[in-house]
Design an enzyme around this catalytic site. Structure first.
Site, PDB file in Angstrom:
ATOM      1  N   ASN A 149     -88.617  -4.865  77.513  1.00 32.10           N
ATOM      2  CA  ASN A 149     -89.449  -5.479  78.571  1.00 32.10           C
ATOM      3  C   ASN A 149     -90.662  -6.266  78.059  1.00 32.10           C
ATOM      4  O   ASN A 149     -91.033  -7.263  78.647  1.00 32.10           O
ATOM      5  CB  ASN A 149     -89.846  -4.443  79.630  1.00 32.10           C
ATOM      6  CG  ASN A 149     -90.613  -3.282  79.075  1.00 32.10           C
ATOM      7  OD1 ASN A 149     -90.606  -3.025  77.876  1.00 32.10           O
ATOM      8  ND2 ASN A 149     -91.291  -2.558  79.942  1.00 32.10           N
ATOM      9  N   GLU A 244     -93.834   6.519  73.099  1.00 33.35           N
ATOM     10  CA  GLU A 244     -94.451   5.838  74.257  1.00 33.35           C
ATOM     11  C   GLU A 244     -93.324   5.646  75.265  1.00 33.35           C
ATOM     12  O   GLU A 244     -92.485   4.760  75.100  1.00 33.35           O
ATOM     13  CB  GLU A 244     -95.034   4.484  73.824  1.00 33.35           C
ATOM     14  CG  GLU A 244     -96.090   4.569  72.739  1.00 33.35           C
ATOM     15  CD  GLU A 244     -97.430   5.096  73.248  1.00 33.35           C
ATOM     16  OE1 GLU A 244     -97.672   5.037  74.459  1.00 33.35           O
ATOM     17  OE2 GLU A 244     -98.226   5.573  72.418  1.00 33.35           O
ATOM     18  N   CYS A 278     -93.634  -0.316  82.075  1.00 23.67           N
ATOM     19  CA  CYS A 278     -93.805   1.146  82.000  1.00 23.67           C
ATOM     20  C   CYS A 278     -94.961   1.592  82.882  1.00 23.67           C
ATOM     21  O   CYS A 278     -94.899   2.615  83.537  1.00 23.67           O
ATOM     22  CB  CYS A 278     -94.022   1.579  80.555  1.00 23.67           C
ATOM     23  SG  CYS A 278     -95.408   0.748  79.772  1.00 23.67           S
TER      24      CYS A 278
HETATM   25  P1  NAD Z   1     -84.247   2.479  75.893  1.00 21.73           P
HETATM   26  O1  NAD Z   1     -84.749   3.867  75.664  1.00 21.73           O
HETATM   27  O2  NAD Z   1     -82.907   2.312  76.481  1.00 21.73           O
HETATM   28  O3  NAD Z   1     -84.212   1.678  74.498  1.00 21.73           O
HETATM   29  C1  NAD Z   1     -85.350   1.522  73.694  1.00 21.73           C
HETATM   30  C2  NAD Z   1     -84.919   1.331  72.245  1.00 21.73           C
HETATM   31  O4  NAD Z   1     -84.304   2.532  71.768  1.00 21.73           O
HETATM   32  C3  NAD Z   1     -83.895   0.222  72.029  1.00 21.73           C
HETATM   33  O5  NAD Z   1     -84.238  -0.504  70.862  1.00 21.73           O
HETATM   34  C4  NAD Z   1     -82.605   1.000  71.846  1.00 21.73           C
HETATM   35  O6  NAD Z   1     -81.631   0.298  71.089  1.00 21.73           O
HETATM   36  C5  NAD Z   1     -83.101   2.227  71.080  1.00 21.73           C
HETATM   37  N1  NAD Z   1     -82.212   3.402  71.138  1.00 21.73           N
HETATM   38  C6  NAD Z   1     -81.300   3.727  72.095  1.00 21.73           C
HETATM   39  N2  NAD Z   1     -80.683   4.894  71.773  1.00 21.73           N
HETATM   40  C7  NAD Z   1     -81.227   5.318  70.613  1.00 21.73           C
HETATM   41  C8  NAD Z   1     -81.019   6.453  69.776  1.00 21.73           C
HETATM   42  N3  NAD Z   1     -80.106   7.393  70.079  1.00 21.73           N
HETATM   43  N4  NAD Z   1     -81.750   6.582  68.654  1.00 21.73           N
HETATM   44  C9  NAD Z   1     -82.698   5.655  68.339  1.00 21.73           C
HETATM   45  N5  NAD Z   1     -82.922   4.547  69.072  1.00 21.73           N
HETATM   46  C10 NAD Z   1     -82.205   4.376  70.201  1.00 21.73           C
HETATM   47  O7  NAD Z   1     -85.351   1.728  76.752  1.00 21.73           O
HETATM   48  P2  NAD Z   1     -85.274   0.272  77.452  1.00 21.73           P
HETATM   49  O8  NAD Z   1     -84.345   0.310  78.603  1.00 21.73           O
HETATM   50  O9  NAD Z   1     -85.097  -0.791  76.413  1.00 21.73           O
HETATM   51  O10 NAD Z   1     -86.789   0.137  77.969  1.00 21.73           O
HETATM   52  C11 NAD Z   1     -87.222   0.572  79.220  1.00 21.73           C
HETATM   53  C12 NAD Z   1     -87.948   1.902  79.126  1.00 21.73           C
HETATM   54  O11 NAD Z   1     -89.026   1.828  78.191  1.00 21.73           O
HETATM   55  C13 NAD Z   1     -88.588   2.291  80.441  1.00 21.73           C
HETATM   56  O12 NAD Z   1     -88.416   3.663  80.646  1.00 21.73           O
HETATM   57  C14 NAD Z   1     -90.062   1.960  80.227  1.00 21.73           C
HETATM   58  O13 NAD Z   1     -90.947   2.652  81.070  1.00 21.73           O
HETATM   59  C15 NAD Z   1     -90.227   2.328  78.795  1.00 21.73           C
HETATM   60  N6  NAD Z   1     -91.409   1.669  78.225  1.00 21.73           N
HETATM   61  C16 NAD Z   1     -92.479   2.429  77.864  1.00 21.73           C
HETATM   62  C17 NAD Z   1     -93.639   1.811  77.390  1.00 21.73           C
HETATM   63  C18 NAD Z   1     -94.849   2.591  76.969  1.00 21.73           C
HETATM   64  O14 NAD Z   1     -95.675   2.039  76.236  1.00 21.73           O
HETATM   65  N7  NAD Z   1     -95.031   3.824  77.401  1.00 21.73           N
HETATM   66  C19 NAD Z   1     -93.672   0.424  77.277  1.00 21.73           C
HETATM   67  C20 NAD Z   1     -92.546  -0.309  77.660  1.00 21.73           C
HETATM   68  C21 NAD Z   1     -91.417   0.328  78.115  1.00 21.73           C
END
Ligand code: NAD
Length: 470
Positions: A149, A244, A278
């Site tokens: 995002n 995060e 987020c």
């Molecule tokens: P996601 O958890 O699906 O993916 C995030 C990353 O993790 C990607 O690069 C993905 O390839 C990787 N990943 C997936 N499975 C993994 C595994 N088993 N081991 C290691 N890495 C793995 O998240 P998304 O859909 O890309 O993003 C949206 C989410 O992120 C929402 O829940 C949002 O709230 C959160 N978010 C949090 C913050 C924050 O700062 N707190 C900021 C932005 C987004």
């Protein structure tokens, strides 16, 4: 675009298409890498530890400033690429790139402030006669795993503080939005020795997991969903981990709120980046005595939102990351309606677009507010008192940020005090962040903090050196 490993471009047999969610066009491809490339990247990062370790803090800082200048030179190109890969309006992409530049500047400053402190061991019963001090030393290899995002700035929030502390980095961006950060890594590599920054692309469950479980990786800095964060926590062993994670941030509108201000808070918080934030406003908790006026004004403002081509400077609402994501939002809203909620405006999907939607008569047990709805939806929950507003706000597994609108100083402070979240703003929506402030959630929203100075704390280990002077 190829990966960057040890200063060289590396591809793989399989490629993933990166599509523009608005036009459906393939804008580029990236390697779907396997474990062999992860090993190469880890070895490159391990081998580069000495090269960055030998650099003075002054030089690291200057090099980060040089990357900052390069980012400024490339800002228009990066903003366009960001809009193409994510579908967010160009104005929002410009904001993200400008914030990335700021994050880099803050990191260049911080690189010169990695201080330790003296420790009076004689405060302990047996510590007389020592001179002791701490040093803050690099962790080694940092693996940064990031979401789609805000793919550029959230990656820089890990990469730049890690390098400021003289760590080496492997960045694993999401497969659906990898391009801006891969371009950024090229800029970093022009200034630092080969292997200080490396990129690997591929499936999270394969390359992400390989980074998380590798004994040669010292730190995982992850931003993404709660589900993935919990999995990483269970797989990382003794590594230092920063998580995060998702949010389900409330916006409280108390009975003496400035209603126009509160409506503006929702407009800037619930629909930004098509609700894929987020810290987006995901639950609107309104005192019933002012709910009618607030809702009317919110509906009227929401109807004015211009949805369309994200490249058009007048567009306020772009697409979601893809059609599947928009379908999920559609299904969640439809289920809420079946459970008794009412759509006051919006509620329609067109491909990867989902209209800005105001949902009334929402109750705290509906999925649309129990889970994190990652779309442009403003669900309104009515309450009878400040007590009830706080109770509803806290009745969630999440605790990232929160916003309270009230002109009553005492109620505002009470809410700030009692809401369980990493940040609570009074008279500002949760969807606000400066890149120097401590940022990170309570409860399932994560562990550890970012915001450059605070991210630095997560990127070092502290060592005590004691001299026995007697
Ligand atoms: P996601 O958890 O699906 O993916 C995030 C990353 O993790 C990607 O690069 C993905 O390839 C990787 N990943 C997936 N499975 C993994 C595994 N088993 N081991 C290691 N890495 C793995 O998240 P998304 O859909 O890309 O993003 C949206 C989410 O992120 C929402 O829940 C949002 O709230 C959160 N978010 C949090 C913050 C924050 O700062 N707190 C900021 C932005 C987004």
């Amino acid at each position: 675009m190829d990966m960057l490993i040890n200063g060289k471009h590396v591809s793989a047999d399989d490629l993933a298409e990166v599509k523009n969610p608005y036009t459906g066009e393939v804008i580029d491809t990236v390697p779907v890498s396997h474990l062999n490339n992860v090993d190469l990247a880890i070895d490159a990062a391990v081998n580069a530890k000495d090269s960055i370790g030998e650099m003075s803090a002054f030089k690291v800082s200057n090099k980060l400033y040089a990357v900052y200048e390069k980012l400024k030179d490339n800002k228009d190109e990066l903003a366009e690429l960001l809009t193409k890969e994510v579908g967010k309006p160009i104005n929002e992409s410009v904001v993200e790139v400008n914030r990335s530049i700021e994050t880099l500047r803050l990191s260049a400053e911080e690189a010169k402030r990695i201080y330790g402190e003296t420790v009076p061991l004689d405060g302990g019963i047996n510590g007389k006669g020592f001179f002791a001090f701490t040093q803050r030393v690099p962790l080694g290899v940092v693996a940064a795993i990031t979401p789609f995002n805000y793919p550029l700035n959230l990656s820089i929030h890990k990469i730049a503080p890690a390098i400021a502390c003289k760590n080496t980095v492997i960045i694993k961006p999401p497969l659906n939005a990898p391009l801006t950060v891969m371009k950024f890594a090229e800029l970093v590599n022009e200034e630092f020795p080969d292997g200080v920054i490396n990129t690997v692309t591929g499936y999270g469950s394969e390359v992400g997991d390989a980074l998380v479980t590798s004994p040669k990786v010292d730190k995982i800095s992850f931003t993404g969903s709660v589900a993935t964060g919990l999995l990483i926590a269970s797989r990382a062993g003794m590594k230092k981990v920063t998580l995060e994670l998702g949010g389900n941030d409330p916006l409280l509108v108390l009975k003496d709120a400035d209603i126009d201000k509160a409506v503006k808070g929702v407009m800037n918080g619930a629909y930004l980046n098509a609700g894929q934030v987020c810290m987006g406003v995901k639950r609107i908790i309104v005192d019933e005595s002012i709910a009618d006026e607030f809702t009317q004004k919110l509906v009227s403002e929401t109807k004015k939102i211009k949805m369309g081509n994200p490249m058009d400077k007048n567009t306020v609402l772009g697409t979601l990351i893809d059609e599947d994501a928009a379908r999920m939002v559609e299904e969640t809203v439809n289920n809420a309606v079946k459970a008794g909620a009412k759509i006051l405006t919006g509620g329609k999907r067109d491909g990867a677009f989902y209209e800005a939607t105001v949902l009334d008569n929402v109750t705290p047990d509906m999925d649309v507010v129990v889970n994190e709805t990652f779309g442009p939806v403003a669900p309104i929950i009515k309450v009878k008192s400040v007590d009830e507003a706080i109770k509803v706000a806290n009745d969630t597994e999440y605790g990232l940020q929160a916003g309270v609108f009230t002109e009553n100083f005492r109620d505002g402070l009470r809410c700030a005090n009692e809401i369980e979240a990493g940040t609570v703003f009074v008279n500002k929506q949760s969807t606000f962040r400066t890149d120097n402030m401590p940022f990170g959630g309570f409860k399932n929203s994560g562990t550890g903090k970012e915001g450059v100075k605070y991210a630095v704390e997560e990127m070092i280990k502290e060592k005590l050196i004691g001299l026995n002077l007697r």
